[in-house]
Design a protein around this motif. Structure first.
Motif, PDB file in Angstrom:
ATOM      1  N   SER A  10       0.852  -1.185   0.000  1.00  0.00           N
ATOM      2  CA  SER A  10       0.000   0.000   0.000  1.00  0.00           C
ATOM      3  C   SER A  10       0.894   1.243   0.000  1.00  0.00           C
ATOM      4  CB  SER A  10      -0.877  -0.087   1.234  1.00  0.00           C
ATOM      5  OG  SER A  10      -1.235   1.174   1.637  1.00  0.00           O
ATOM      6  N   VAL A  11       0.752   2.039  -1.047  1.00  0.00           N
ATOM      7  CA  VAL A  11       1.713   3.106  -1.298  1.00  0.00           C
ATOM      8  C   VAL A  11       1.140   4.462  -0.880  1.00  0.00           C
ATOM      9  CG1 VAL A  11       2.644   4.410  -3.258  1.00  0.00           C
ATOM     10  CG2 VAL A  11       3.023   1.945  -3.100  1.00  0.00           C
ATOM     11  N   ILE A  12       1.941   5.276  -0.225  1.00  0.00           N
ATOM     12  CA  ILE A  12       1.475   6.615   0.184  1.00  0.00           C
ATOM     13  C   ILE A  12       2.109   7.715  -0.672  1.00  0.00           C
ATOM     14  CG2 ILE A  12       3.180   6.845   2.071  1.00  0.00           C
ATOM     15  CD1 ILE A  12       0.847   8.238   3.673  1.00  0.00           C
ATOM     16  N   ILE A  13       3.317   7.446  -1.185  1.00  0.00           N
ATOM     17  CA  ILE A  13       3.986   8.412  -2.072  1.00  0.00           C
ATOM     18  C   ILE A  13       4.486   7.647  -3.287  1.00  0.00           C
ATOM     19  CG2 ILE A  13       5.999   9.960  -2.344  1.00  0.00           C
ATOM     20  CD1 ILE A  13       5.935  10.140   0.811  1.00  0.00           C
ATOM     21  N   SER A  14       4.257   8.204  -4.472  1.00  0.00           N
ATOM     22  CA  SER A  14       4.917   7.586  -5.629  1.00  0.00           C
ATOM     23  C   SER A  14       5.346   8.645  -6.634  1.00  0.00           C
ATOM     24  CB  SER A  14       4.031   6.518  -6.264  1.00  0.00           C
ATOM     25  OG  SER A  14       3.108   7.104  -7.131  1.00  0.00           O
ATOM     26  N   PHE A  15       6.508   8.410  -7.209  1.00  0.00           N
ATOM     27  CA  PHE A  15       7.041   9.237  -8.290  1.00  0.00           C
ATOM     28  C   PHE A  15       7.071   8.363  -9.535  1.00  0.00           C
ATOM     29  CE2 PHE A  15       9.740  12.963  -6.562  1.00  0.00           C
ATOM     30  CZ  PHE A  15       8.924  13.117  -5.458  1.00  0.00           C
ATOM     31  N   GLU A  16       6.498   8.878 -10.606  1.00  0.00           N
ATOM     32  CA  GLU A  16       6.525   8.122 -11.857  1.00  0.00           C
ATOM     33  C   GLU A  16       7.186   8.964 -12.927  1.00  0.00           C
ATOM     34  OE1 GLU A  16       3.055   6.008 -13.961  1.00  0.00           O
ATOM     35  OE2 GLU A  16       2.782   5.719 -11.813  1.00  0.00           O
ATOM     36  N   ASP A  17       8.409   8.602 -13.239  1.00  0.00           N
ATOM     37  CA  ASP A  17       9.148   9.286 -14.298  1.00  0.00           C
ATOM     38  C   ASP A  17       9.154  10.813 -14.103  1.00  0.00           C
ATOM     39  OD1 ASP A  17      10.752   8.927 -16.396  1.00  0.00           O
ATOM     40  OD2 ASP A  17       9.187   8.587 -17.882  1.00  0.00           O
ATOM     41  N   ALA A  32      12.724  10.356 -12.325  1.00  0.00           N
ATOM     42  CA  ALA A  32      12.764   9.658 -11.029  1.00  0.00           C
ATOM     43  C   ALA A  32      11.498   8.836 -10.806  1.00  0.00           C
ATOM     44  CB  ALA A  32      12.916  10.673  -9.899  1.00  0.00           C
ATOM     45  N   SER A  33      11.700   7.553 -10.473  1.00  0.00           N
ATOM     46  CA  SER A  33      10.564   6.682 -10.155  1.00  0.00           C
ATOM     47  C   SER A  33      10.855   5.906  -8.879  1.00  0.00           C
ATOM     48  CB  SER A  33      10.317   5.674 -11.275  1.00  0.00           C
ATOM     49  OG  SER A  33       9.935   6.340 -12.454  1.00  0.00           O
ATOM     50  N   PHE A  34       9.928   5.976  -7.933  1.00  0.00           N
ATOM     51  CA  PHE A  34      10.016   5.151  -6.719  1.00  0.00           C
ATOM     52  C   PHE A  34       8.668   5.215  -5.999  1.00  0.00           C
ATOM     53  CE2 PHE A  34      10.087   8.459  -3.477  1.00  0.00           C
ATOM     54  CZ  PHE A  34      10.612   9.565  -4.143  1.00  0.00           C
ATOM     55  N   ALA A  35       8.494   4.314  -5.043  1.00  0.00           N
ATOM     56  CA  ALA A  35       7.269   4.314  -4.249  1.00  0.00           C
ATOM     57  C   ALA A  35       7.609   4.104  -2.784  1.00  0.00           C
ATOM     58  CB  ALA A  35       6.340   3.213  -4.741  1.00  0.00           C
ATOM     59  N   VAL A  36       6.875   4.792  -1.918  1.00  0.00           N
ATOM     60  CA  VAL A  36       7.068   4.657  -0.469  1.00  0.00           C
ATOM     61  C   VAL A  36       5.793   4.073   0.125  1.00  0.00           C
ATOM     62  CG1 VAL A  36       7.495   5.917   1.689  1.00  0.00           C
ATOM     63  CG2 VAL A  36       8.623   6.663  -0.425  1.00  0.00           C
ATOM     64  N   PRO A  37       5.888   2.911   0.790  1.00  0.00           N
ATOM     65  CA  PRO A  37       4.674   2.340   1.384  1.00  0.00           C
ATOM     66  C   PRO A  37       4.259   3.070   2.659  1.00  0.00           C
ATOM     67  CG  PRO A  37       6.546   0.870   1.723  1.00  0.00           C
ATOM     68  CD  PRO A  37       7.061   2.051   0.963  1.00  0.00           C
ATOM     69  N   HIS A  38       2.985   2.955   3.005  1.00  0.00           N
ATOM     70  CA  HIS A  38       2.468   3.496   4.272  1.00  0.00           C
ATOM     71  C   HIS A  38       3.323   3.003   5.427  1.00  0.00           C
ATOM     72  CE1 HIS A  38      -1.421   5.448   3.613  1.00  0.00           C
ATOM     73  NE2 HIS A  38      -1.482   4.705   2.524  1.00  0.00           N
ATOM     74  N   VAL A 186       7.651   8.357   7.367  1.00  0.00           N
ATOM     75  CA  VAL A 186       8.701   9.377   7.483  1.00  0.00           C
ATOM     76  C   VAL A 186       9.551   9.356   6.221  1.00  0.00           C
ATOM     77  CG1 VAL A 186      10.742  10.121   8.801  1.00  0.00           C
ATOM     78  CG2 VAL A 186       8.792   9.125  10.011  1.00  0.00           C
ATOM     79  N   VAL A 187       9.853  10.532   5.688  1.00  0.00           N
ATOM     80  CA  VAL A 187      10.848  10.641   4.607  1.00  0.00           C
ATOM     81  C   VAL A 187      11.917  11.608   5.093  1.00  0.00           C
ATOM     82  CG1 VAL A 187      11.317  11.223   2.201  1.00  0.00           C
ATOM     83  CG2 VAL A 187       9.086  10.260   2.832  1.00  0.00           C
ATOM     84  N   MET A 188      13.140  11.122   5.177  1.00  0.00           N
ATOM     85  CA  MET A 188      14.225  11.933   5.731  1.00  0.00           C
ATOM     86  C   MET A 188      15.385  12.051   4.750  1.00  0.00           C
ATOM     87  SD  MET A 188      16.432  11.303   9.193  1.00  0.00           S
ATOM     88  CE  MET A 188      17.638  10.227   8.501  1.00  0.00           C
ATOM     89  N   VAL A 189      15.809  13.284   4.478  1.00  0.00           N
ATOM     90  CA  VAL A 189      17.029  13.481   3.696  1.00  0.00           C
ATOM     91  C   VAL A 189      18.203  13.431   4.660  1.00  0.00           C
ATOM     92  CG1 VAL A 189      18.378  15.166   2.398  1.00  0.00           C
ATOM     93  CG2 VAL A 189      15.980  14.823   1.845  1.00  0.00           C
TER      94      VAL A 189
END
Ligand code: ADP
Length: 243
Positions: A10-17, A32-38, A186-189
């Motif tokens: 289950s994905v909360i953030i996704s980047f598609e190309d 950039a393509s990636f997905a972050v799950p809940h 959480v997304v952390m740089v």
């Protein structure tokens, strides 16, 4: 295109190309393509100028993509490197700041701010001004303020990079405790591979304006920097980081 197993969950953030160019000429991100799950703890790492902050800004909605699709929740809040607190407000008032204008009673605002103040171990510092706090305490206030508005995603932009190692270590333990307790994504740089492996469930390597690779980190917690599996993970990421 780098793949990650998150795409199956289950994905909360996704980047598609996703690409981003500033002012029609300054390239910041390409394809950039990636997905972050809940519920993930995603760490974005990479060399300076490679596109990490751009990824965070796109998730925050501070900037829009030039091409591609970004899927993200509406409700995100950001913690900046230097806390970015209001210098004229007390520590508790800073935590309460984002709660005004939401139709809540003053009593509710105060109790919510106090809840997160306590969660970050800040009791006793309610009336202090930001300049009267240590760097670690200021970051705690920044995290409490971000959590108080109950975001779907908590964004952290190198939140520990200006702190000494002991304070960083304490904050690492607390952020993991809070992440587990609240179930927040959480997304952390971070600029530190070790920090990313210590905290993350996934590491997104952003380099030369592209998402180069995604690593799923499946180590048990608490994680120890000197344990072999930890060092192996760090070594694997370093290989790609410096390639
Ligand atoms: P990082 O966070 O990895 O240091 P950034 O995402 O900040 O990288 O930057 C990626 C590239 O985009 C860099 O070359 C940077 O100079 C450029 N860039 C970032 N923000 C802007 C902006 N507002 N205007 C023009 N160029 C920018």
């Amino acid at each position: 295109m780098p793949k990650n197993t998150a795409l199956n969950k289950s994905v909360i953030i996704s980047f598609e190309d996703v690409s981003k160019t500033y002012d029609g000429k300054d390239v910041a991100l390409v394809g950039a393509s990636f997905a972050v799950p809940h519920g993930a703890f995603a760490c974005v790492i990479g060399p300076s100028g490679g596109g990490k902050s751009t990824v965070l800004k796109l998730i925050a909605g501070i900037t829009e993509p030039t091409a591609g699709a970004v899927v993200k929740p509406k409700n995100v809040s950001m913690v900046f490197q230097a806390g970015a607190l209001m210098p004229w407000l007390s520590a508790l008032e800073n935590v309460a700041f984002g709660l005004h204008g939401k139709g809540l009673s003053m009593a509710r605002i105060r109790s919510t701010a106090q809840k997160y103040f306590k969660m970050l171990g800040l009791q006793g510092l309610e009336e202090k001004l930001p300049r009267e706090l240590s760097g670690g305490e200021r970051q705690r206030v920044g995290i409490a303020r971000a959590l108080a508005v109950n975001p779907h995603v908590l964004l952290l932009d190198e939140p520990f990079s200006a702190l000494d190692p002991k304070t960083t270590d304490e904050l690492h333990k607390d952020i993991i405790k809070i992440w587990k307790e609240t179930g927040k994504t959480v997304v952390m740089v971070s600029h530190s591979i070790e920090e990313a492996v210590a905290l993350g469930t996934m590491v997104i390597l952003v380099k030369d304006y592209a998402v180069k690779k995604i690593f799923d980190i499946d180590l048990p917690r608490p994680r120890h920097e000197h344990a072999l599996p930890f060092m192996r993970e760090v070594r694997q990421i370093k290989k790609e980081f410096f390639k």
